[in-house]
Design a protein around this motif. Structure first.
Motif, PDB file in Angstrom:
ATOM      1  N   THR A   1     -37.423  62.051  38.698  1.00  0.00           N
ATOM      2  CA  THR A   1     -38.696  62.261  38.004  1.00  0.00           C
ATOM      3  C   THR A   1     -38.958  63.749  37.935  1.00  0.00           C
ATOM      4  O   THR A   1     -38.433  64.507  38.725  1.00  0.00           O
ATOM      5  CB  THR A   1     -39.868  61.610  38.769  1.00  0.00           C
ATOM      6  OG1 THR A   1     -39.812  62.072  40.117  1.00  0.00           O
ATOM      7  CG2 THR A   1     -39.787  60.115  38.732  1.00  0.00           C
ATOM      8  N   ARG A   2     -39.766  64.131  36.984  1.00  0.00           N
ATOM      9  CA  ARG A   2     -40.171  65.528  36.900  1.00  0.00           C
ATOM     10  C   ARG A   2     -41.690  65.601  37.038  1.00  0.00           C
ATOM     11  O   ARG A   2     -42.367  66.365  36.374  1.00  0.00           O
ATOM     12  CB  ARG A   2     -39.710  66.137  35.575  1.00  0.00           C
ATOM     13  CG  ARG A   2     -38.224  66.347  35.547  1.00  0.00           C
ATOM     14  CD  ARG A   2     -37.776  66.918  34.223  1.00  0.00           C
ATOM     15  NE  ARG A   2     -36.377  67.340  34.317  1.00  0.00           N
ATOM     16  CZ  ARG A   2     -36.003  68.569  34.622  1.00  0.00           C
ATOM     17  NH1 ARG A   2     -36.893  69.481  34.892  1.00  0.00           N
ATOM     18  NH2 ARG A   2     -34.727  68.868  34.682  1.00  0.00           N
ATOM     19  N   LYS A   3     -42.187  64.737  37.923  1.00  0.00           N
ATOM     20  CA  LYS A   3     -43.625  64.656  38.173  1.00  0.00           C
ATOM     21  C   LYS A   3     -44.159  66.029  38.605  1.00  0.00           C
ATOM     22  O   LYS A   3     -43.508  66.742  39.346  1.00  0.00           O
ATOM     23  CB  LYS A   3     -43.851  63.639  39.298  1.00  0.00           C
ATOM     24  CG  LYS A   3     -45.208  62.991  39.317  1.00  0.00           C
ATOM     25  CD  LYS A   3     -45.229  61.831  40.309  1.00  0.00           C
ATOM     26  CE  LYS A   3     -44.784  62.302  41.672  1.00  0.00           C
ATOM     27  NZ  LYS A   3     -44.476  61.268  42.618  1.00  0.00           N
TER      28      LYS A   3
ATOM     29  N   GLU B   1     -44.575  68.594  36.807  1.00  0.00           N
ATOM     30  CA  GLU B   1     -44.017  69.697  36.027  1.00  0.00           C
ATOM     31  C   GLU B   1     -44.665  69.640  34.639  1.00  0.00           C
ATOM     32  O   GLU B   1     -44.905  68.551  34.130  1.00  0.00           O
ATOM     33  CB  GLU B   1     -42.505  69.480  35.904  1.00  0.00           C
ATOM     34  CG  GLU B   1     -41.755  70.689  35.435  1.00  0.00           C
ATOM     35  CD  GLU B   1     -40.275  70.381  35.208  1.00  0.00           C
ATOM     36  OE1 GLU B   1     -39.453  70.941  35.913  1.00  0.00           O
ATOM     37  OE2 GLU B   1     -39.963  69.590  34.299  1.00  0.00           O
TER      38      GLU B   1
ATOM     39  N   LYS C   1     -45.301  69.199  30.813  1.00  0.00           N
ATOM     40  CA  LYS C   1     -44.579  68.322  29.873  1.00  0.00           C
ATOM     41  C   LYS C   1     -43.599  69.091  28.988  1.00  0.00           C
ATOM     42  O   LYS C   1     -42.477  68.650  28.752  1.00  0.00           O
ATOM     43  CB  LYS C   1     -45.582  67.582  28.973  1.00  0.00           C
ATOM     44  CG  LYS C   1     -46.320  66.460  29.674  1.00  0.00           C
ATOM     45  CD  LYS C   1     -45.808  65.122  29.182  1.00  0.00           C
ATOM     46  CE  LYS C   1     -46.221  63.913  30.013  1.00  0.00           C
ATOM     47  NZ  LYS C   1     -47.078  64.065  31.143  1.00  0.00           N
TER      48      LYS C   1
ATOM     49  N   SER D   1     -40.450  69.986  30.861  1.00  0.00           N
ATOM     50  CA  SER D   1     -39.557  68.826  31.018  1.00  0.00           C
ATOM     51  C   SER D   1     -38.802  68.559  29.726  1.00  0.00           C
ATOM     52  O   SER D   1     -37.604  68.296  29.739  1.00  0.00           O
ATOM     53  CB  SER D   1     -40.348  67.570  31.370  1.00  0.00           C
ATOM     54  OG  SER D   1     -41.116  67.782  32.500  1.00  0.00           O
ATOM     55  N   PHE D   2     -39.542  68.652  28.598  1.00  0.00           N
ATOM     56  CA  PHE D   2     -38.934  68.371  27.307  1.00  0.00           C
ATOM     57  C   PHE D   2     -37.786  69.339  27.040  1.00  0.00           C
ATOM     58  O   PHE D   2     -36.664  68.927  26.732  1.00  0.00           O
ATOM     59  CB  PHE D   2     -39.984  68.479  26.193  1.00  0.00           C
ATOM     60  CG  PHE D   2     -39.397  68.387  24.811  1.00  0.00           C
ATOM     61  CD1 PHE D   2     -39.029  67.153  24.281  1.00  0.00           C
ATOM     62  CD2 PHE D   2     -39.187  69.534  24.051  1.00  0.00           C
ATOM     63  CE1 PHE D   2     -38.464  67.074  23.021  1.00  0.00           C
ATOM     64  CE2 PHE D   2     -38.626  69.453  22.789  1.00  0.00           C
ATOM     65  CZ  PHE D   2     -38.268  68.220  22.276  1.00  0.00           C
TER      66      PHE D   2
END
Ligand code: UDP
Ligand code: MG
Length: 307
Positions: free
Chosen positions: A124-126, A128, A130, A133-134
């Motif tokens: 997960t990239r919780k 972080e 958005k 992450s993209f």
């Protein structure tokens, strides 16, 4: 008993360092290995080095290397790998985003299951942004498409390796280091452990969007030459297009005459081609600058103090 070296790169981490030490000692108390903790001070401007010295006074297993300036995490990891004496070598962040409680399981992967390396990736990239992450996802897609070396999405630098694998990594002396690629390039059997993203305990992240972008370009330049081919491909495509257009205008002029028009189209074409040419020269420049820096053969880091 086997010896485990743990390398901890630190940059301005005076708050996190003691927390890391306490947690590490506590969580790894049951492990049947001898420890060696190698802290690397990557030219910190706060009390990080003092924190190392204080730990060293309490515990003989603590070692440290202090850089003359900030050389970056890649250099810090390399210095640690060079200094490590252990049979197994681990790399961990000091901010406890790499949970020490995973170490026993990682060691099992090497000792019982026969892997050369146990690495970790976040699933997960919780916590972080958005957008970040993209772009991270797009970067991994792109680089895996154009590079023969596999770069695993979400892979952390947190990993445990055998002495043999570390020796292979130490043979790669390049100055611009992209470890995620280097670890994969040397080969060996790697087991992947997955875990949820953990927030850092103290201090703040040293990475911003711009730094990550530059780092990802380093990764692409270091592990793929596809961008160089791009210029030739675009050259061929535009030559073909030009040839077709020549035919078209020739036929059009013969049959319908040649009234002068199309000034806006001309400007657009000039700008487009000019842009593509500059872009291609830029790509060349990127590779050339890397080559230039490598040929200087400057050291990867300069240690001011070690213990
Ligand atoms: N770090 C370093 N040199 C640098 C930047 C970071 O040694 O120039 C260290 C930092 O102290 C930490 C690790 O690298 O132990 C990871 O950095 P950070 O937590 O800022 O990155 P993130 O986890 O946010 O990706
Ligand atoms: Mg971190």
């Amino acid at each position: 008993m086997k010896k485990l070296s743990v390398i901890v790169p630190c940059y301005n981490e005076e708050a996190a360092t003691p927390l890391f030490y306490e947690t590490f000692i506590q969580k790894t108390a049951d492990m049947a290995v001898e420890f060696e903790l190698i802290f690397v001070d990557d030219g910190s401007k706060d009390g990080t080095l003092a924190a190392f010295r204080a730990l060293r006074d309490r515990d003989e297993r603590v070692h440290y290397i202090s850089f003359s300036r900030n050389f970056g995490k890649e250099s810090a990891m390399f210095a640690g790998l060079e200094a490590a004496q252990g049979d197994y070598i681990a790399i961990m962040d000091v901010d406890l985003q790499d949970p020490p409680e995973l170490l026993p399981q990682m060691l099992e992967g090497i000792e019982q299951e026969g892997f050369d390396c146990v690495a970790t990736r976040r699933v997960t990239r919780k916590g972080e942004p958005k957008v970040r992450s993209f772009f991270a996802r797009q970067f991994y897609k792109l680089i895996n498409h154009i590079s023969k070396t596999e770069i695993v999405d979400g892979a952390r630098d947190f990993r445990l390796m055998t002495r043999q694998m570390v020796n292979s990594i130490l043979e790669l002396k390049e100055v611009s280091r992209f470890s995620k690629g280097l670890f994969s390039w040397v080969g060996y059997q790697t087991k992947w452990l997955e875990y949820e993203n953990v927030e850092r305990v103290a201090g703040e992240t040293k990475w911003n969007f711009w730094k990550l972008l530059v780092y990802s370009i380093d990764g692409i330049i270091g592990f793929s030459t596809a961008p160089l081919a791009l210029a030739s491909v675009m050259g061929v495509v535009f030559c073909l297009l030009a040839f077709l257009l020549m035919l078209y205008f020739l036929i059009k002029t013969i049959f319908w005459g040649d009234p002068v028009a199309g000034f806006p189209a001309l400007i657009c074409i000039i700008l487009l081609l000019g842009g593509i040419q500059l872009f291609s020269v830029g790509v060349l420049g990127q590779y050339l600058s890397k080559t230039y820096l490598e040929t200087k053969k400057r050291p990867i880091y300069i240690a001011k103090e070690r213990c």
